[in-house]
Design an enzyme around this catalytic site. Structure first.
Site, short mmCIF file in Angstrom:
data_model
loop_
_atom_site.label_atom_id
_atom_site.label_comp_id
_atom_site.label_asym_id
_atom_site.label_seq_id
_atom_site.Cartn_x
_atom_site.Cartn_y
_atom_site.Cartn_z
N ASP A 1 38.62 41.77 36.25
CA ASP A 1 37.31 42.24 36.66
C ASP A 1 36.44 41.06 37.09
OD1 ASP A 1 35.25 44.50 36.63
OD2 ASP A 1 34.28 43.01 35.35
N GLU B 1 54.94 32.35 32.68
CA GLU B 1 55.76 32.39 31.47
C GLU B 1 56.25 33.82 31.20
OE1 GLU B 1 53.95 30.56 28.06
OE2 GLU B 1 52.85 29.12 29.31
#
Length: 539
Positions: free
Chosen positions: A201, A261
């Protein structure tokens, strides 16, 4: 040819949890309610869900004011409910994306509670604090999107804090390295849980200008708005110093390093800046964010010329990023009303789904869009949105697109057994899911059919896009992926239109699903009002 990652070309279904399904009879939708209806979502043919905030919050901005990034607000259930939702969605083949509101918190967050106490506590510089001018006024002219100045006085520190949104949403100081690490740790918490993506956001609001320079005034003839109303004084400035700062690029790289990752996970950024297309292109790359969307196609402007200019403008500035397009979400008027007026036709709703899902990029579809829901009329006394209350009646806020999902024709439309937090729109009752499932000509069944049909055409999911010159109000382009090439044409008006298009010999119209089909015969293209043509073009 390698298989694209799951999110490229994906259709992502946005769920606004307050208004989806209420499972416990308190009038507010919740996570167990979402679980109850996940089969419905999966049967639409979408690839993923994006869930708007469900974190602990005082709900001043209905969840976008986060008090604890790692806790589920009791209004929506418990963490066990989220775990069940995640597991159930994955069993149905749905990816799960969640909102992350990184640029600001609630005033009730423990970080802010500590920061506001003094100028020398461990979190004193985790928020944006500034001394007043000698006359006691705020340090500069920055404004809040939700109205008024963007600074609020804190007597304990004898300083102002910055809030780009509500005064109960203080902005974090991303110039502080320890704060950035704490933010990324919160993101890691959800990635470790197994979420498949993050919708970010207001991601370009993370950094502010250290020197707190005044924003320059914007002339009245340039006050075009994306994401806020024209009568809002926020439109009176060029927002050069309160957001979209160059330092944000390094933070995006840090965020991407974390995401790398978790190879299955993706980021989708919401961006509203002075040049949102350029910012979105800059923010999406191999070492920054995966995807981004702006408010350019969430605006009132509706024409073939505008849609083409936005898409081509993004394509021209894009390097190795990927676009995501949306026509509706929880912040704007529903698209069939915005672009179709007070009495939009079913064919317009069908066409807009097909157009959205035919542009190059991924897609965000907002709950109820598959039903052709119009903007609800919410009387002032029922408003809950502080943005709408502040700017009524010129701007009626966001409640009209947030009313409860109509599931059946019963009391409260099957959303709840209690009075809902927003009233069920009378105009939505006949558009309910149960009725539309029983009507083979409904917008819902057309959407389901079109999304299944789209899966059979790789060019519509992953292909390049090239626009073709046709007169307004027609929009035409080709999508190309390997040996697959599809021609698509859309009549954005309610009147029948004809034109000539020059396509390679052997081009053949294909039977399409879920739209009002036009006709391509030789070089003559005929499209009924809100009609669509798809054709297979020889490679």
């Amino acid at each position: 040819m390698s298989v694209p990652p799951w999110w490229r070309g994906a259709v992502i279904y946005e769920i606004y949890p307050r208004s989806f399904v209420d499972s416990n009879g308190d009038g507010v939708g919740d996570l167990p309610g979402i679980v109850q209806r996940l089969d419905y979502v999966a049967e639409l043919g979408v690839d993923a869900i994006w869930i708007a905030p469900f974190f602990r919050s005082p709900m001043a901005d209905f969840g976008y004011d986060v008090a604890d990034y790692r806790a589920v607000d009791p209004l929506f259930g418990a963490m066990a409910a989220f775990d069940e939702l995640l597991s159930r969605a994955h069993r149905l083949g749905l990816k799960v994306m969640i909102d992350q509101v990184l640029s600001h918190t609630s005033i009730e967050h423990e970080w802010f509670r500590e920061s506001r106490q003094s100028r020398d506590n461990p979190k004193a510089d985790w928020y944006v604090w500034a001394d007043p001018k000698p006359d006691g006024t705020p340090p500069n002219n920055w404004l809040s999107i939700f109205g008024g100045v963007a600074w609020r006085w804190e007597p304990r520190r004898r300083q102002y804090y910055l809030h780009n949104f509500l005064s109960s949403q203080p902005d974090l100081n991303f110039h502080q390295p320890e704060l950035r690490r704490a933010v990324l740790d919160n993101v890691r918490f959800w990635l470790d849980k197994g979420v498949d993506g993050l919708r970010l956001d207001a991601i370009n609001f993370c950094f502010h200008d250290r020197a707190l320079r005044d924003n320059p005034p914007k002339p009245a003839n340039e006050r075009t708005t994306r994401g806020f109303s024209p009568e809002n004084p926020y439109a009176f400035q060029y927002h050069r110093y309160d957001n979209t700062q160059p330092e944000n690029l390094q933070f995006l790289a840090e965020l991407r390093a974390l995401l790398d990752e978790y190879p299955h996970a993706v980021t989708l950024a919401e961006i509203s800046s002075e040049d949102s297309i350029a910012t979105t292109a800059e923010y999406t790359s191999a070492d920054r964010l995966h995807m981004g969307y702006s408010f350019e196609l969430l605006s009132e402007e509706y024409s073939a010329r505008h849609i083409r200019a936005v898409v081509e403008g993004f394509e021209a500035k894009l390097t190795d990023g990927w676009p995501c397009w949306a026509f509706s979400n929880h912040d704007v008027r529903r698209v069939v009303t915005r672009w179709g007026g007070e009495r939009p036709s079913r064919h317009l709703a069908n066409q807009l789904i097909a157009l959205l899902c035919s542009l190059r990029g991924s897609v965000c579809m907002y709950q109820g869009e598959e039903l052709g829901l119009s903007e609800a009329s919410v009387p002032f006394e029922s408003l809950r949105d502080p943005y709408g209350i502040a700017f009524w009646p010129n701007f009626k806020g966001r409640d009209g697109c947030r009313t409860p999902m109509p599931w059946n024709g019963g009391e409260h439309a099957g959303f709840s057994t209690a009075r809902p937090w927003l009233p069920v729109a009378a105009e939505h009752r006949d558009c309910n899911v149960e009725a539309q499932l029983a009507d083979r000509h409904s917008v819902l069944n057309a959407t389901r059919g079109f999304l299944q049909w789209r899966r059979r055409h790789p060019a519509l999911r992953w292909g390049d896009i090239e626009f073709i010159d046709v007169p307004e109000p027609l929009l035409a382009f080709t999508r190309s992926q390997g040996d697959s090439r599809i021609f698509a044409a859309f009549n954005l008006s309610p009147e029948t239109m004809q034109t000539v298009v020059r396509l390679p010999a052997g081009t053949e119209q294909v039977e399409s699903v879920g739209v009002l089909a036009g006709e391509l015969r030789d070089e003559r293209l005929t499209l009924p009002g809100h009609g669509v043509v798809f054709a297979r073009v020889p490679s």
